[in-house]
Motif scaffolding. Sequence first.
Motif, mmCIF file in Angstrom:
data_model
loop_
_atom_site.group_PDB
_atom_site.id
_atom_site.type_symbol
_atom_site.label_atom_id
_atom_site.label_comp_id
_atom_site.label_asym_id
_atom_site.label_seq_id
_atom_site.Cartn_x
_atom_site.Cartn_y
_atom_site.Cartn_z
ATOM 1 N N TYR B 79 -37.239 20.677 2.882
ATOM 2 C CA TYR B 79 -36.603 19.377 3.273
ATOM 3 C C TYR B 79 -37.787 18.238 3.761
ATOM 4 N N GLU B 80 -37.927 16.816 3.389
ATOM 5 C CA GLU B 80 -38.672 15.937 3.711
ATOM 6 C C GLU B 80 -37.827 14.862 4.270
ATOM 7 N N ASP B 81 -38.661 14.002 5.244
ATOM 8 C CA ASP B 81 -37.978 12.678 5.796
ATOM 9 C C ASP B 81 -37.201 11.793 4.744
ATOM 10 N N LYS B 82 -38.136 11.920 3.658
ATOM 11 C CA LYS B 82 -37.261 10.898 2.596
ATOM 12 C C LYS B 82 -36.131 11.428 2.036
ATOM 13 N N TRP B 83 -35.883 12.846 2.039
ATOM 14 C CA TRP B 83 -34.629 13.238 1.785
ATOM 15 C C TRP B 83 -33.642 12.787 2.738
ATOM 16 N N GLU B 85 -33.378 10.215 4.520
ATOM 17 C CA GLU B 85 -33.053 8.866 4.418
ATOM 18 C C GLU B 85 -32.121 8.459 2.943
ATOM 19 N N GLU B 86 -32.711 9.179 2.100
ATOM 20 C CA GLU B 86 -31.911 8.886 0.701
ATOM 21 C C GLU B 86 -30.928 9.853 0.479
ATOM 22 N N ASN B 87 -30.747 11.072 0.974
ATOM 23 C CA ASN B 87 -29.651 11.572 0.718
ATOM 24 C C ASN B 87 -28.621 11.983 1.883
ATOM 25 N N TYR B 105 -31.920 2.688 12.736
ATOM 26 C CA TYR B 105 -33.530 3.011 12.261
ATOM 27 C C TYR B 105 -34.289 2.876 13.616
ATOM 28 N N HIS B 108 -37.068 7.199 14.230
ATOM 29 C CA HIS B 108 -36.397 8.334 13.267
ATOM 30 C C HIS B 108 -34.889 7.774 13.051
ATOM 31 N N SER B 136 -41.411 15.935 13.949
ATOM 32 C CA SER B 136 -41.419 14.646 14.695
ATOM 33 C C SER B 136 -40.752 14.849 16.101
#
Lengths: 474, 474
Positions: B79-83, B85-87, B105, B108, B136
Amino acid sequence: MDIDKIINDIISEILKYIKPTKEEYEKLLGIYEFVRDRIAKCIEGHFAEITLQGSVAKDTFIRGESDIDIFVLFNPTKYEDKWFEENFLPKIVNCFKEFKSIIQYAAHPYITLYVDGVEVNIVPAYKVSSPQQIKSAVDRTPFHTSYINSKLSERQKDEVRVFKYLLKSWNIYGAEIETRGFSGYLTELLIVAYGSLSELLKAATTWIPFKTCIDIEKYYPSTRDCLRKFRRSVFIVVDPVDKERNVAAAVSLKSFSIFKLLASAFLRKPTIELFSSAPRETLDTQELVNLVNKRSEDINSCILGIEYEVLNKVPDIVWGQLRRAERVLRNVLKSYGEKYIYIDTWLSKDLQKAIIFIEILGCKNKYHLHIGPPAYETINALNFIIKNSDAIVGPWIEENGRLYCLRRKRYDYATIIRNALENINLTALKMTKIISDDELDLLPLNDNEFRVWFTEFLMRKKISKLGKIPILKL
Amino acid sequence: MDIDKIINDIISEILKYIKPTKEEYEKLLGIYEFVRDRIAKCIEGHFAEITLQGSVAKDTFIRGESDIDIFVLFNPTKYEDKWFEENFLPKIVNCFKEFKSIIQYAAHPYITLYVDGVEVNIVPAYKVSSPQQIKSAVDRTPFHTSYINSKLSERQKDEVRVFKYLLKSWNIYGAEIETRGFSGYLTELLIVAYGSLSELLKAATTWIPFKTCIDIEKYYPSTRDCLRKFRRSVFIVVDPVDKERNVAAAVSLKSFSIFKLLASAFLRKPTIELFSSAPRETLDTQELVNLVNKRSEDINSCILGIEYEVLNKVPDIVWGQLRRAERVLRNVLKSYGEKYIYIDTWLSKDLQKAIIFIEILGCKNKYHLHIGPPAYETINALNFIIKNSDAIVGPWIEENGRLYCLRRKRYDYATIIRNALENINLTALKMTKIISDDELDLLPLNDNEFRVWFTEFLMRKKISKLGKIPILKL
């Protein structure tokens, strides 16, 4: 154009006004010979030698400003100080009884005679073969005279005159306590050390207080050794005649700084204008009263005068005590948290009356900012907090970690001053009153000389002239 | 009587009020389990672990003051940070849609849910096997929790509660920019380091700012090495979980000093009274107006308020910019020669409005004392004299050799402030007006919380309590 050339032109111009005339030399020499011969007759068989000393002997005096110093030297194995006081002084006074004379008791007793408008000082001293054998400070004088005469050319003596004139213009000539400036002998030695006024001025711009030692005869192996010897001196010029002695010992940080500033200003823009200090605009009585009132309104300041009757009229004693009183007042007021104080003293020309003036900025504020210790110095900090827990505002901690509080002022300046001055023994002075700024009519405002002084006390414009010389651009 | 015994009695007394009740534990645990189970269902197959963190997990919280921190850990290789936020965030919000939720926000992103009156923070993070592998800062939290739980006994956890309560009472609990005090983890580590509150307080009295390093795991061979590593820190507590990190990095000199003072005052006279900061007497509107007017008359001070509308309502961002504005204002006013300035900022509870208040002592004086360089530093000195040759008084040289002058003030504070603030980019704030002390009706004087704050701004009486504890004799 070459700076040395410009400076030399200025020196020549100044010398036109200050170099003694042929007539003056003749008159002084005539008076000297007359007095010498009469002394010789008066105490025949007692003295070893009668000699001319001081700036006339060294030919470094300024036109119209010379005293004649005559030293009567005695054999130290045959005479004592007691004999000077009990026999010499009365005899001399008696021999010159058609002239006004004053017996002066400073560190050493001597006589001042007034002959044909000229002050003639007759000083008894011991004739010793070397400076190491002197019995009192005055015995050193003949050695100083010989040293200077052996070192300075005629041209250099002229430069000494110009140098003295410059210092006089800025009130930093003389080692007396009032001035704490440059003595005559010091000015001569500085020309010996640097060869010319122009080189002296150049060197002066590099002097650092407490770090400058001028050791002409190289008695000390290094500046460090010299500084160690004269640790607390602002400025050091080792006496070529006595390596234990700093000829510049009297020079204050203020006089030292003024001379450095003068030197720098002069080198940047050599101009004859620097040979007089700022033209004082002297305010009249009403203007002075208005100025004091305006000052008080505009910055909540107050001006207090402590008036003294002078009991002992020896200037160095009076000034010594007045300056001591100033220091005590400055410290006491600071201990009450008054940070911005300006103090100076006026002494009447006749030495009858002195007034110490104090301006306290913000003195009419009803609160007072107390600056405490850093809050992390816990013991001091807690003491401060406990002591000030009833303050009007705070104690609070600033970003810098320090404690502050605002307290109501609960003191009366006149009382503080009176208490402070009661604790020091000023034998030459008797306090007559404390004058506040709503009693200005108690000041000697009719005395022109006082108004000149008081204007400068209020305006402090003297050195601003250094910033106003035309075309003085950096 | 033994001091440790007295302190322990006080701790026991305080714990009666602040130790969480059995019911509170059960309620929090119930909420945790409910939320955990729903998250597990909501993102089934994605997460690696759902864990309880924060002061509930460590059992170091104060009665009625706990948030629940739930960390949802993911495999960092999948998993990534993007996931997140988006999921993750939208899924969770959706799964808990019957509860109020806010997506936060900060550094983090995370979600705050309000469940049964309790704040529940749901934080996505990576599951890593050691603190060296974190992606992080939040990934470090589980290691902190384990460390504290492995080190603190139940009794010590109770002492942490009391310690936190003490710090809260004096507004120095929390690492946020508003407070720059002691974080929860820092309080726990200090009890680990010293074993008990009483030993911690004793040690604190000896701490020296910029010179104290607490290195529990002895990562650094000497204090010197530790200080070299964290050179600019007021106070250093090395993170046992990451030797590169100073857990006390946020502690300001002011917070540090207040804690030292507290510790000293408490050890001198241990009393439960120190567990609340000075009772503020809050002034009413008319009293506040009178006080400002009186202050202005009595010390020529003025009070200015710079009002902002807050655009970005993240507290650390707003406070960061407000404190930066304070620093800029302090420096600009100092550069104009205003030495005595007090600045603090009020931020409304709803984060809608901020007002930076400045008190400038002596600001209504018409002249201004300029302090120049020492007169013997010739180049600077001449520049000062030239620049100020038109001053009302001076420039003159004081006994200390320094130059001073009095100049007429030619500036307007509102203009200085406006210009200074225009030059810094405060994205979270929009200046709405500058309020002078004759426009106090523009202040939110109807807001009780503001009046409390403004009273303290004017009186600064908080720490004076340390000087008023009964029988606190030195």
